[in-house]
Enzyme design. Structure first.
Site, short mmCIF file in Angstrom:
data_model
loop_
_atom_site.label_atom_id
_atom_site.label_comp_id
_atom_site.label_asym_id
_atom_site.label_seq_id
_atom_site.Cartn_x
_atom_site.Cartn_y
_atom_site.Cartn_z
N GLU A 478 43.02 43.43 39.90
CA GLU A 478 42.08 43.19 38.80
C GLU A 478 42.09 41.71 38.41
OE1 GLU A 478 41.63 44.75 34.17
OE2 GLU A 478 42.57 46.02 35.69
N GLU A 482 38.28 38.52 29.03
CA GLU A 482 38.16 39.39 27.87
C GLU A 482 38.04 38.55 26.62
OE1 GLU A 482 40.66 43.37 28.81
OE2 GLU A 482 41.87 41.56 28.67
#
Length: 594
Positions: A478, A482
């Protein structure tokens, strides 16, 4: 996405601008940063270091000529290293030596954008097995169309076995694309390279007629035309039909040969006037009883035959066709911008306006030439679909539902809302619902970017990331961007390799990401990841980075309090106050392989 959390040591970094040196590269190779006469990874490293504020490079490194050296320039350099046979300017289609390729970029956002360069037909489909009148010496077949090499092609060819129609005999076959939907007043534009050959036509037009039955009624024949006649590709013919009445043909001198490069051709259709444009500049207009009926957008390539006028005189319009095949017209993209939303064709910049959540304004910088383009501002989901009916771990206080992910008002909206009747899952109870988009395809090394406006509210996250894991029969890899709603002046970066995370880094943005759209991206390579904000490098991590092709995802979600490995309460998101609905906005996503 922060599925395995640890207490973070926050670090801040300033966005660093790149210094333009006055001295141009002397070796004569575009992108040769160290002037050693070759293009290699040393040049890419120098540009990357410059983006991180560790040096400077020549202004010639500004490959996309936007007066800023940024992540896209690094992407182009790497692409040219990997594919040395590509032209020196990767954004420009290949054209004959000395020919300038003008006006090939669409004006975005648009109400409808069909980007053939991304391999997607958008709202278009190929006509298959029909013809139209004695002037057209062909049938149109799907076999004569396709998308490859960064463009859509329409080919004139011989009529071929298995498709010859002896009931209405024609000598050749042609290619035609038309939209599924009908469009009305607004600005229409395409990027086209026409065919140069006596007797043929390359076109871009709107059309409707009796074959279109709407609400039980046949449409009148309304049409607006741009046609380039192969006998003289330095001119463009414009025309229109209103209720079957034409005869408004006018020839426009282009000032270039339309067969030698891509140029943009467009028209602004209004109730009492149509204005035509070439490369964004007005070239002619007609006023009066103009077409009124919503129409389909079409392009076709076809050979004609001689015909006679109303007085039965032979008309030398196209010249005689010599039967040469194949002949191909090429198209890069088509846009339609509805009246009231349109930019002036020759002035694509709009004045700055206050950013309103219900009517977000566009941001610039989308790489329309990227390997994958999903342009939500054109109303298209592209390679993405909405997650529906799943959740992920106790930190996420929501289920994701399709109802919370919509493309409207020229953006993708991912919404945090109350959990709602009929979708509550009592087997794994959460208090809220969230929105998530994910790609159908897996992507690997290259540059990923989105235009996003985040949510400002304690306890929530707006994200852009790549992910794969056991649900894909893969290890958990990943890469994260964010924005935590508790402080939208910062962005959190992170990655996971085979389930191991803990690389969280906080970056000061220098702006409030909830107030406007900005570009957020990362360059994923085998041994490092570099993150970018508005095209400027802000952080690099080296080491055992993700290796597994992944899906591209965005989501908006509310979190709950959690504890770290030492069982200490961690104040990461702050408590969510339950305020709904809350919406994160996305204009587009691109991926460029390299």
């Amino acid at each position: 996405m922060g599925k395995h959390f640890r207490l973070m040591a926050a670090a801040s970094a300033l966005m660093l601008a790149v210094c333009f040196c006055a001295t141009a590269a002397s070796a004569g190779i575009s992108g040769d940063a160290n002037n050693d006469g070759k293009l290699d990874y040393t040049d890419a490293s120098m540009l990357r270091d410059a983006l991180l504020g560790k040096g400077s490079v020549s202004a010639e490194m500004d490959w996309d000529q936007n007066r800023s050296i940024d992540a896209r320039d690094l992407s182009f350099v790497k692409q040219n290293i990997l594919n040395p046979k590509e032209p020196e300017q990767p954004q420009q289609p290949e054209t004959p030596s000395g020919i300038q390729d003008l006006g090939t970029e669409p004006k975005l956002p648009a109400t409808m954008y069909s980007n053939f360069r991304s391999g997607d037909p958008g709202d278009f489909f190929a006509s298959d097995g029909w013809t139209n009148g004695s002037v057209f010496d062909n049938w149109w077949y799907e076999r004569n169309t396709g998308i490859k090499d960064g463009y859509m092609y329409l080919t004139i060819d011989q009529d071929w076995d298995g498709h010859r129609n002896d009931a209405d005999k024609r000598n050749y076959s042609g290619g035609e694309y038309r939209t599924n939907e009908f469009y009305h007043y607004g600005y229409y534009e395409c990027s086209m390279q026409a065919i140069k050959n006596d007797g043929v036509v390359s076109s871009f037009f709107t059309y409707t007629g009796p074959s279109d039955v709407v609400n039980g009624q046949q449409n009148p024949w309304d049409e607006i035309d741009i046609e380039i006649l192969g006998k003289d590709t330095t001119k463009m013919q414009i025309n229109y039909y209103r209720n079957g009445q034409g005869g408004h043909e006018r020839m426009i001198d282009l000032g270039f040969d339309a067969s030698e490069a891509f140029h943009t051709y467009g028209f602004d259709w209004q109730p009492n006037k149509v204005t035509w444009y070439v490369d964004g500049k007005e070239v002619g207009s007609m006023e009066g009883d103009m077409p009124k009926t919503p129409s389909k957008i079409m392009m076709n390539a076809w050979p004609g035959v001689g015909y006679r006028d109303a007085q039965n005189n032979t008309v030398e319009w196209l010249k005689n066709y010599d039967g040469k095949t194949p002949l191909t017209a090429r198209y890069q993209w088509v846009t339609f911008t509805k009246s009231g939303e349109s930019q002036q064709p020759d002035n694509p910049q709009q004045p700055d306006q206050p950013q309103q959540p219900d009517n977000p304004q566009p941001s610039s910088g989308m790489n329309a030439n990227a390997t994958m383009v999903s342009n939500f501002s054109a109303g298209q989901a592209g390679d993405f679909f909405a997650s529906d009916g799943w959740t992920n771990g106790s930190v996420f206080d929501c289920w994701w539902y399709k109802r919370n992910a919509e493309i409207k008002n020229n953006v993708l909206e991912l919404r945090i809302d109350q959990d709602w009747d009929g979708h509550r899952n009592d087997a794994d109870r959460r208090n809220y619902s969230g929105g998530e988009f994910r790609s159908n395809q897996f992507y690997h090394y290259g540059y990923y970017e989105t235009s996003m406006k985040a949510i400002k509210n304690d306890g929530v996250v707006s994200s852009f990331f790549t992910y794969t894991g056991p649900s894909d029969n893969n290890p958990w890899d990943e890469i994260d961007i964010e924005i935590l709603g508790k402080d939208t002046t910062k962005v959190q970066l992170n990655y996971y390799r085979n389930g191991q995370g803990g690389h969280e880094t906080m970056i000061d943005l220098g702006f409030d990401s909830s107030q406007d759209f900005h570009r957020y991206g990362f360059d994923w390579q085998q041994d490092h990841i570099t993150w970018y904000v508005d095209g400027k490098a802000v952080h690099t991590m080296w080491g055992d980075v993700p290796k597994t092709p992944s899906k591209i995802m965005m989501n908006a979600w509310p979190g709950v309090g959690y504890r770290d490995a030492q069982n200490n309460t961690v104040e990461w998101l702050k408590n969510f106050d339950g305020h709904t609905p809350l919406t994160a906005y996305y204009q587009w996503v691109t991926y460029n392989k390299q």
